[in-house]
Design a protein around this motif. Structure first.
Motif, PDB file in Angstrom:
ATOM      1  N   GLY A  20       0.817  -1.207   0.000  1.00 11.05           N
ATOM      2  CA  GLY A  20       0.000   0.000   0.000  1.00 11.05           C
ATOM      3  C   GLY A  20       0.848   1.252   0.000  1.00 11.05           C
ATOM      4  N   LYS A  21       0.173   2.379   0.095  1.00  9.83           N
ATOM      5  CA  LYS A  21       0.848   3.663   0.070  1.00  9.83           C
ATOM      6  C   LYS A  21       0.783   4.315   1.435  1.00  9.83           C
ATOM      7  CE  LYS A  21      -0.166   4.609  -4.746  1.00  9.83           C
ATOM      8  NZ  LYS A  21      -0.804   5.517  -5.687  1.00  9.83           N
ATOM      9  N   ARG A  22       1.790   5.093   1.729  1.00  8.50           N
ATOM     10  CA  ARG A  22       1.819   5.856   2.969  1.00  8.50           C
ATOM     11  C   ARG A  22       0.855   7.032   2.869  1.00  8.50           C
ATOM     12  NH1 ARG A  22       7.869   7.257   4.421  1.00  8.50           N
ATOM     13  NH2 ARG A  22       8.340   5.118   4.834  1.00  8.50           N
ATOM     14  N   ASN A  23       0.065   7.221   3.902  1.00  6.89           N
ATOM     15  CA  ASN A  23      -0.873   8.348   3.920  1.00  6.89           C
ATOM     16  C   ASN A  23      -0.254   9.598   4.538  1.00  6.89           C
ATOM     17  OD1 ASN A  23      -3.030   7.037   2.687  1.00  6.89           O
ATOM     18  ND2 ASN A  23      -3.603   6.074   4.599  1.00  6.89           N
ATOM     19  N   ILE A  24       0.984   9.464   5.023  1.00  9.34           N
ATOM     20  CA  ILE A  24       1.664  10.567   5.682  1.00  9.34           C
ATOM     21  C   ILE A  24       3.021  10.742   5.012  1.00  9.34           C
ATOM     22  CG2 ILE A  24       2.586  11.379   7.880  1.00  9.34           C
ATOM     23  CD1 ILE A  24       0.674   9.342   9.215  1.00  9.34           C
ATOM     24  N   SER A  25       3.417  11.970   4.767  1.00 11.60           N
ATOM     25  CA  SER A  25       4.753  12.189   4.221  1.00 11.60           C
ATOM     26  C   SER A  25       5.390  13.410   4.853  1.00 11.60           C
ATOM     27  CB  SER A  25       4.709  12.329   2.701  1.00 11.60           C
ATOM     28  OG  SER A  25       3.970  13.456   2.320  1.00 11.60           O
ATOM     29  N   LEU A  26       6.687  13.330   5.031  1.00 15.50           N
ATOM     30  CA  LEU A  26       7.486  14.433   5.530  1.00 15.50           C
ATOM     31  C   LEU A  26       7.956  15.195   4.301  1.00 15.50           C
ATOM     32  CD1 LEU A  26       8.609  15.362   8.281  1.00 15.50           C
ATOM     33  CD2 LEU A  26      10.615  13.977   7.813  1.00 15.50           C
ATOM     34  N   LEU A  27       7.669  16.502   4.228  1.00 10.89           N
ATOM     35  CA  LEU A  27       7.969  17.249   3.013  1.00 10.89           C
ATOM     36  C   LEU A  27       9.457  17.438   2.791  1.00 10.89           C
ATOM     37  CD1 LEU A  27       5.089  19.853   2.879  1.00 10.89           C
ATOM     38  CD2 LEU A  27       5.211  17.575   1.918  1.00 10.89           C
ATOM     39  N   SER A  28      10.241  17.507   3.846  1.00 17.22           N
ATOM     40  CA  SER A  28      11.694  17.599   3.724  1.00 17.22           C
ATOM     41  C   SER A  28      12.313  17.077   5.012  1.00 17.22           C
ATOM     42  CB  SER A  28      12.130  19.045   3.490  1.00 17.22           C
ATOM     43  OG  SER A  28      13.539  19.141   3.530  1.00 17.22           O
ATOM     44  N   ASN A  29      13.412  16.355   4.883  1.00 19.45           N
ATOM     45  CA  ASN A  29      14.067  15.898   6.111  1.00 19.45           C
ATOM     46  C   ASN A  29      15.186  16.842   6.544  1.00 19.45           C
ATOM     47  OD1 ASN A  29      15.866  15.173   4.130  1.00 19.45           O
ATOM     48  ND2 ASN A  29      16.309  13.173   4.990  1.00 19.45           N
ATOM     49  N   LEU A  30      15.411  17.945   5.834  1.00 15.76           N
ATOM     50  CA  LEU A  30      16.306  19.020   6.262  1.00 15.76           C
ATOM     51  C   LEU A  30      15.443  20.134   6.822  1.00 15.76           C
ATOM     52  CD1 LEU A  30      18.824  19.186   3.305  1.00 15.76           C
ATOM     53  CD2 LEU A  30      19.272  18.388   5.610  1.00 15.76           C
ATOM     54  N   VAL A  31      15.597  20.441   8.104  1.00 13.64           N
ATOM     55  CA  VAL A  31      14.717  21.409   8.749  1.00 13.64           C
ATOM     56  C   VAL A  31      15.520  22.538   9.388  1.00 13.64           C
ATOM     57  CG1 VAL A  31      12.911  19.710   9.163  1.00 13.64           C
ATOM     58  CG2 VAL A  31      14.620  20.091  10.916  1.00 13.64           C
ATOM     59  N   ASP A  32      14.876  23.697   9.489  1.00 15.11           N
ATOM     60  CA  ASP A  32      15.456  24.843  10.178  1.00 15.11           C
ATOM     61  C   ASP A  32      14.595  25.224  11.372  1.00 15.11           C
ATOM     62  OD1 ASP A  32      17.820  25.507   8.681  1.00 15.11           O
ATOM     63  OD2 ASP A  32      16.514  26.134   7.059  1.00 15.11           O
ATOM     64  N   GLN A  33      13.430  25.826  11.087  1.00 13.05           N
ATOM     65  CA  GLN A  33      12.549  26.339  12.138  1.00 13.05           C
ATOM     66  C   GLN A  33      11.277  25.531  12.318  1.00 13.05           C
ATOM     67  OE1 GLN A  33      13.584  28.969  14.022  1.00 13.05           O
ATOM     68  NE2 GLN A  33      15.462  28.813  12.836  1.00 13.05           N
ATOM     69  N   GLU A  34      10.893  24.737  11.300  1.00 13.34           N
ATOM     70  CA  GLU A  34       9.660  23.967  11.395  1.00 13.34           C
ATOM     71  C   GLU A  34       9.766  22.676  10.606  1.00 13.34           C
ATOM     72  OE1 GLU A  34       6.681  26.641  10.013  1.00 13.34           O
ATOM     73  OE2 GLU A  34       7.105  26.265   7.920  1.00 13.34           O
ATOM     74  N   ILE A  35       8.933  21.716  10.981  1.00 12.95           N
ATOM     75  CA  ILE A  35       8.823  20.435  10.290  1.00 12.95           C
ATOM     76  C   ILE A  35       7.441  20.398   9.653  1.00 12.95           C
ATOM     77  CG2 ILE A  35       8.807  17.936  10.549  1.00 12.95           C
ATOM     78  CD1 ILE A  35      10.593  18.337  13.037  1.00 12.95           C
ATOM     79  N   ASN A  36       7.379  20.110   8.351  1.00 13.86           N
ATOM     80  CA  ASN A  36       6.114  20.083   7.616  1.00 13.86           C
ATOM     81  C   ASN A  36       5.730  18.648   7.291  1.00 13.86           C
ATOM     82  OD1 ASN A  36       5.714  22.977   7.325  1.00 13.86           O
ATOM     83  ND2 ASN A  36       7.539  22.894   6.046  1.00 13.86           N
ATOM     84  N   ILE A  37       4.518  18.267   7.697  1.00 11.46           N
ATOM     85  CA  ILE A  37       4.007  16.917   7.477  1.00 11.46           C
ATOM     86  C   ILE A  37       2.728  17.019   6.657  1.00 11.46           C
ATOM     87  CG2 ILE A  37       3.176  14.816   8.572  1.00 11.46           C
ATOM     88  CD1 ILE A  37       4.735  15.814  11.094  1.00 11.46           C
ATOM     89  N   GLN A  38       2.661  16.262   5.578  1.00 12.73           N
ATOM     90  CA  GLN A  38       1.486  16.247   4.698  1.00 12.73           C
ATOM     91  C   GLN A  38       0.668  14.992   4.968  1.00 12.73           C
ATOM     92  OE1 GLN A  38       0.694  18.559   2.058  1.00 12.73           O
ATOM     93  NE2 GLN A  38      -1.234  17.475   2.097  1.00 12.73           N
ATOM     94  N   PHE A  39      -0.633  15.162   5.217  1.00 13.11           N
ATOM     95  CA  PHE A  39      -1.559  14.046   5.398  1.00 13.11           C
ATOM     96  C   PHE A  39      -2.371  13.914   4.121  1.00 13.11           C
ATOM     97  CE2 PHE A  39      -0.475  15.336   9.623  1.00 13.11           C
ATOM     98  CZ  PHE A  39      -0.325  14.138  10.290  1.00 13.11           C
ATOM     99  N   LYS A  40      -2.162  12.812   3.384  1.00 16.38           N
ATOM    100  CA  LYS A  40      -2.819  12.629   2.091  1.00 16.38           C
ATOM    101  C   LYS A  40      -4.280  12.215   2.250  1.00 16.38           C
ATOM    102  CE  LYS A  40       1.535  11.543   0.018  1.00 16.38           C
ATOM    103  NZ  LYS A  40       2.447  10.471  -0.257  1.00 16.38           N
ATOM    104  N   GLN A  41      -4.512  11.230   3.106  1.00 17.09           N
ATOM    105  CA  GLN A  41      -5.873  10.769   3.367  1.00 17.09           C
ATOM    106  C   GLN A  41      -6.007  10.531   4.853  1.00 17.09           C
ATOM    107  OE1 GLN A  41      -6.344   7.185   1.162  1.00 17.09           O
ATOM    108  NE2 GLN A  41      -6.450   8.205  -0.803  1.00 17.09           N
ATOM    109  N   HIS A  42      -7.034  11.079   5.421  1.00 15.21           N
ATOM    110  CA  HIS A  42      -7.260  10.882   6.857  1.00 15.21           C
ATOM    111  C   HIS A  42      -8.728  11.089   7.132  1.00 15.21           C
ATOM    112  CE1 HIS A  42      -7.011  11.451  11.203  1.00 15.21           C
ATOM    113  NE2 HIS A  42      -5.899  10.778  11.122  1.00 15.21           N
TER     114      HIS A  42
END
Length: 105
Positions: A20-42
Motif C-alpha cells: 500500500g501507500k503511505r498516507n503521511i509524508s514528511l515534506l523535507s528531512n532538512l529542517v530549520d525552524q519547522e517540520i512540515n508533514i502532509q496528510f494525504k488521506q485521513h
C-alpha cells in the motif's frame, strides 16, 4: 558455556513486507525552524501523535492532534533550542506508526 548452565537464544530471521501507500509524508528531512508533514488521506476520526526525539531516544516534543485529510501540519521547533544534528520524528496515526530521520541545519 562449559558446564551447560547458560544457553543462547535462537536467531530468527524476520521479513517485513510493506504494502500500500503511505498516507503521511514528511515534506523535507532538512529542517530549520519547522517540520512540515502532509496528510494525504485521513478520516479525521482518530488522533495523531507526533514525537520529536534525539539520537538517544529522549522525547523533546510530543503533540497530539486530529489532522484534516489532505492537510499540511507544521511543527514549530524554533523555541526548542535544538543544536544542529540528526533527530527522529515518530508519527502514530491509528494503526500506522512511522519513524523518519530529520536533520536540523
Amino acid at each position: 558455556d562449559i558446564d551447560g548452565s547458560f544457553s543462547y537464544s535462537a536467531i530468527v530471521k524476520v521479513n517485513l513486507t510493506i504494502t500500500g501507500k503511505r498516507n503521511i509524508s514528511l515534506l523535507s528531512n532538512l529542517v530549520d525552524q519547522e517540520i512540515n508533514i502532509q496528510f494525504k488521506q485521513h478520516s479525521g476520526r482518530s488522533n495523531t501523535l507526533i514525537r520529536l526525539m534525539d539520537m538517544s531516544g529522549r522525547i523533546l516534543l510530543s503533540k497530539q492532534f486530529r489532522p484534516e485529510s489532505g492537510g499540511l501540519y507544521k511543527i514549530d521547533i524554533a523555541g526548542l533550542g535544538l543544536s544542529k544534528g540528526i533527530y527522529f520524528i515518530e508519527i502514530r496515526n491509528g494503526s500506522e506508526t512511522w519513524i523518519e530521520k530529520v536533520m536540523k541545519r
